[in-house]
Design a protein around this motif. Structure first.
Motif, PDB file in Angstrom:
ATOM      1  N   ILE A 159       0.999  -1.102   0.146  1.00 23.52           N
ATOM      2  CA  ILE A 159       0.011  -0.158  -0.074  1.00 23.52           C
ATOM      3  C   ILE A 159       0.861   1.348  -0.029  1.00 23.52           C
ATOM      4  O   ILE A 159       0.594   2.268  -0.259  1.00 23.52           O
ATOM      5  N   PRO A 194      -9.472   7.852  -3.509  1.00 22.96           N
ATOM      6  CA  PRO A 194      -9.580   7.548  -5.052  1.00 22.96           C
ATOM      7  C   PRO A 194      -8.834   6.477  -5.550  1.00 22.96           C
ATOM      8  O   PRO A 194      -8.150   6.001  -4.866  1.00 22.96           O
ATOM      9  N   GLN A 195      -9.200   5.995  -6.686  1.00 22.57           N
ATOM     10  CA  GLN A 195      -8.649   4.826  -7.203  1.00 22.57           C
ATOM     11  C   GLN A 195      -8.079   5.192  -8.493  1.00 22.57           C
ATOM     12  O   GLN A 195      -8.565   5.955  -9.398  1.00 22.57           O
ATOM     13  N   ALA A 196      -6.988   4.467  -8.775  1.00 19.95           N
ATOM     14  CA  ALA A 196      -6.499   4.628 -10.351  1.00 19.95           C
ATOM     15  C   ALA A 196      -5.778   3.226 -10.805  1.00 19.95           C
ATOM     16  O   ALA A 196      -6.017   2.471 -10.250  1.00 19.95           O
ATOM     17  N   ALA A 197      -5.259   3.296 -11.855  1.00 19.24           N
ATOM     18  CA  ALA A 197      -4.514   1.827 -12.424  1.00 19.24           C
ATOM     19  C   ALA A 197      -4.027   1.197 -11.210  1.00 19.24           C
ATOM     20  O   ALA A 197      -3.268   1.753 -10.255  1.00 19.24           O
ATOM     21  N   ALA A 198      -4.000  -0.102 -11.156  1.00 21.07           N
ATOM     22  CA  ALA A 198      -3.260  -1.033 -10.180  1.00 21.07           C
ATOM     23  C   ALA A 198      -1.974  -1.001 -10.235  1.00 21.07           C
ATOM     24  O   ALA A 198      -1.440  -0.688 -11.180  1.00 21.07           O
ATOM     25  N   LEU A 199      -1.329  -1.250  -9.031  1.00 12.90           N
ATOM     26  CA  LEU A 199       0.229  -1.204  -9.190  1.00 12.90           C
ATOM     27  C   LEU A 199       0.518  -2.507  -9.864  1.00 12.90           C
ATOM     28  O   LEU A 199       0.117  -3.673  -9.832  1.00 12.90           O
ATOM     29  N   GLY A 256       7.754   0.401 -10.627  1.00 19.45           N
ATOM     30  CA  GLY A 256       6.998   0.251  -9.545  1.00 19.45           C
ATOM     31  C   GLY A 256       6.379   1.815  -9.163  1.00 19.45           C
ATOM     32  O   GLY A 256       5.406   1.875  -8.395  1.00 19.45           O
ATOM     33  N   GLY A 257       7.473   2.475  -9.174  1.00 23.66           N
ATOM     34  CA  GLY A 257       7.189   3.930  -8.924  1.00 23.66           C
ATOM     35  C   GLY A 257       7.306   4.308  -7.363  1.00 23.66           C
ATOM     36  O   GLY A 257       7.501   3.247  -6.478  1.00 23.66           O
ATOM     37  N   VAL A 314       5.188   5.341  -4.237  1.00 25.04           N
ATOM     38  CA  VAL A 314       3.813   5.017  -3.930  1.00 25.04           C
ATOM     39  C   VAL A 314       3.572   5.475  -2.399  1.00 25.04           C
ATOM     40  O   VAL A 314       4.055   4.987  -1.891  1.00 25.04           O
TER      41      VAL A 314
END
Lengths: 146, 358
Positions: free
Chosen positions: B102, B144-149, B114-115, B117
């Motif tokens: 998370i 909020p939600q965005a593209a999954a990891l 993976g960035g 986060v």
């Protein structure tokens, strides 16, 4: 067309990781069974690895409840579930036993499939919330965007 | 010295009755439920699980309620409870590389697979009291939600692939367990990590801070910090099958530190490691600094005499239950010890007075 049945280990994992209430809703009525090992709560020592990938070390314990049952037909079921919910362990053990009988395909569709779907959906939602907090740098591209 | 002291039973009963009433507080205010504590005091629950060394959020929440929010008292309750549990066995070592993260940040690479986060973090908040929270009943809007990891590979893995960091020797040797045998010094790294993982957060924080300020040499970069759930796999002995029976939240920190090297071996970064139950990056970072500092001998560094380098100092004082037990016992009756000292002081004073008079 039907999906291949989960392995016994996968099925036991899905039953163990299910929320007890969800499992009770999906399988409210249990067939007659005798206890080979009444539900018992204890601890499992969780191990980590040095540096994440090296030699193991003991991180700390977690509570676990285990149970073993035999159905009238003779099938034997086992359960180890995280936490202290004895009803959960018993239900998971009975279902594990039933999955060793000719009702396996029916139960896999009725119980295991929804559990797997719910777990996947919950992971997906969590991952999407994490994804929304990924930092977007303006000057660079991330490695995976190449 | 302890002496048998009788009496005080009624006073003790009454004190405990008052404790129960005080715990409840003003009955005009609704009582806290264990579930409320578990859900809304999750970081306190995590600390009690980590230092109680037993992962069970409901039990930790109950302990916090019973202890009136005194976390060390709650940890004490969990430690006492865990001794009553039969040990069923050990898990497979958890795979933190496969963590459902998370939060995952690196202070060494800005752009990494993976960035970066952020997750549900206090970082970048202004630390201003939010009076909106004082008004109850306001429903939070969903996150909020965005593209999954995608996959989040280990940062130390990148360095390892180039040979830039010391390798972490793989092994499946069963580790020693300080809950089974008393801690003996010098302790292996496996024992040190177990001790630190259940050690007091405040003590580790101060030790780690002391090492940053110059008492001991650590020059760490946080290579990676990650928080999330890992599966716990246990082998079911009756079946010989490994089953993922549950998931626990962990915080992991890997530090990248200054080099070792010699004429025969090229320079390499060194590692410090922290792994903590629950969400506690302060403790995970502190643990990785202390782990690194304690490795001075195996890395051929000099002993600067700093507390953080001293195994005995660190390991024998990291456990807050041992510490509070010994500290607080001095408030219990020591009447006889004190009587003898009192007598001694009187004798000394009488002797001095007599000498002065002669």
């Amino acid at each position: 067309m039907s999906a291949p049945l989960p392995t016994r280990a996968e099925a036991m994992g899905l039953l163990a990781r299910a929320r007890p209430e969800t499992l009770a809703e999906l399988a409210p009525d249990l067939p007659g069974h005798t206890m080979l090992r009444a539900p018992e709560t204890g601890a499992v020592m969780v191990q980590g690895r040095q540096g994440g990938t090296g030699a193991p070390f003991n991180l700390g314990e977690m509570t676990v409840t285990r149970c073993a049952v035999r159905l009238e037909c003779g099938a034997i079921g086992h359960a180890w579930v995280q936490g202290r919910d004895k009803g959960h362990a018993r239900r998971a053990a009975v279902l594990d036993a039933l999955l060793q009988t000719d009702r396996a395909a029916e139960l896999a569709a009725a119980i295991l499939a929804p559990l797997a779907a719910a777990e996947a959906a919950s992971h997906e939602a969590q991952s999407r919330r994490a994804g929304a907090t990924r930092v977007e740098f303006f000057t660079m591209v991330r490695g995976e965007d190449e | 010295m302890y002496v048998a002291v009788k009496g005080g039973e009624q006073a003790i009963d009454n004190a405990h009755a008052w404790l129960a009433e005080s715990r409840r507080g003003d009955v005009a205010i609704p009582e806290l439920s264990v579930a409320q504590i578990r859900e809304q005091m999750a970081l306190a629950v995590g600390r009690v699980m980590a230092e109680g060394s037993l992962y069970d959020a409901d039990l930790a929440a109950l302990a916090i309620k019973q202890a009136r929010g005194d976390l060390i008292e709650a940890i004490f309750l969990i430690r006492a409870y865990r001794t009553t549990l039969p040990r069923f066995g050990a898990s497979r070592p958890v795979d933190t590389g496969a963590m459902a993260a998370i939060r995952r940040i690196s202070a060494t690479y800005k752009d990494l697979p993976g960035g970066q986060v952020l997750g549900p973090t206090f970082d970048y908040t202004h630390r201003l009291l939010d009076f909106a929270l004082a008004a109850e009943g306001a429903a939070e809007s969903p996150a909020p939600q965005a593209a999954a990891l995608g996959p989040v590979p280990r940062v130390t893995g990148f360095l390892d692939r180039e040979g830039l960091i010391e390798p972490e020797p793989a092994s499946d040797a069963p580790p020693p367990d300080l809950t089974r045998e008393p801690l003996e010094l010098p302790a292996s790294r496996a024992l040190r990590l177990q001790s630190l993982a259940r050690g007091d957060e405040g003590f580790l924080l101060s030790l780690a801070y002391s090492s940053q300020r110059g008492f001991g040499r650590t020059h760490p970069f946080v290579g990676e910090l990650r928080i999330g759930e890992v599966m716990v796999e246990v082998e079911i002995p009756e079946l010989g099958l490994s089953v993922a029976i549950g998931a626990i939240t962990l915080t992991e920190c890997e530090t990248v530190n200054q080099f070792t090297g010699s004429k025969t071996q090229p320079a390499q970064f060194t590692r410090g490691y922290g792994l903590v139950m629950g969400q506690s990056e302060r403790k995970a970072i502190a643990m990785s600094l202390v782990d690194r500092a304690l490795r001075w001998q195996e890395l051929g560094e000099e002993d600067t005499g700093a507390p953080v380098q001293d195994q005995e100092f660190v390991l024998m004082h990291a456990d807050n239950i041992q510490a509070t037990g010994f500290l607080e016992h001095i408030k219990l009756p020591h009447y006889v010890d004190f009587q003898s000292e009192l007598e001694l002081v009187r004798r000394l004073r009488a002797g001095a007075a007599q000498e002065a008079a002669e």
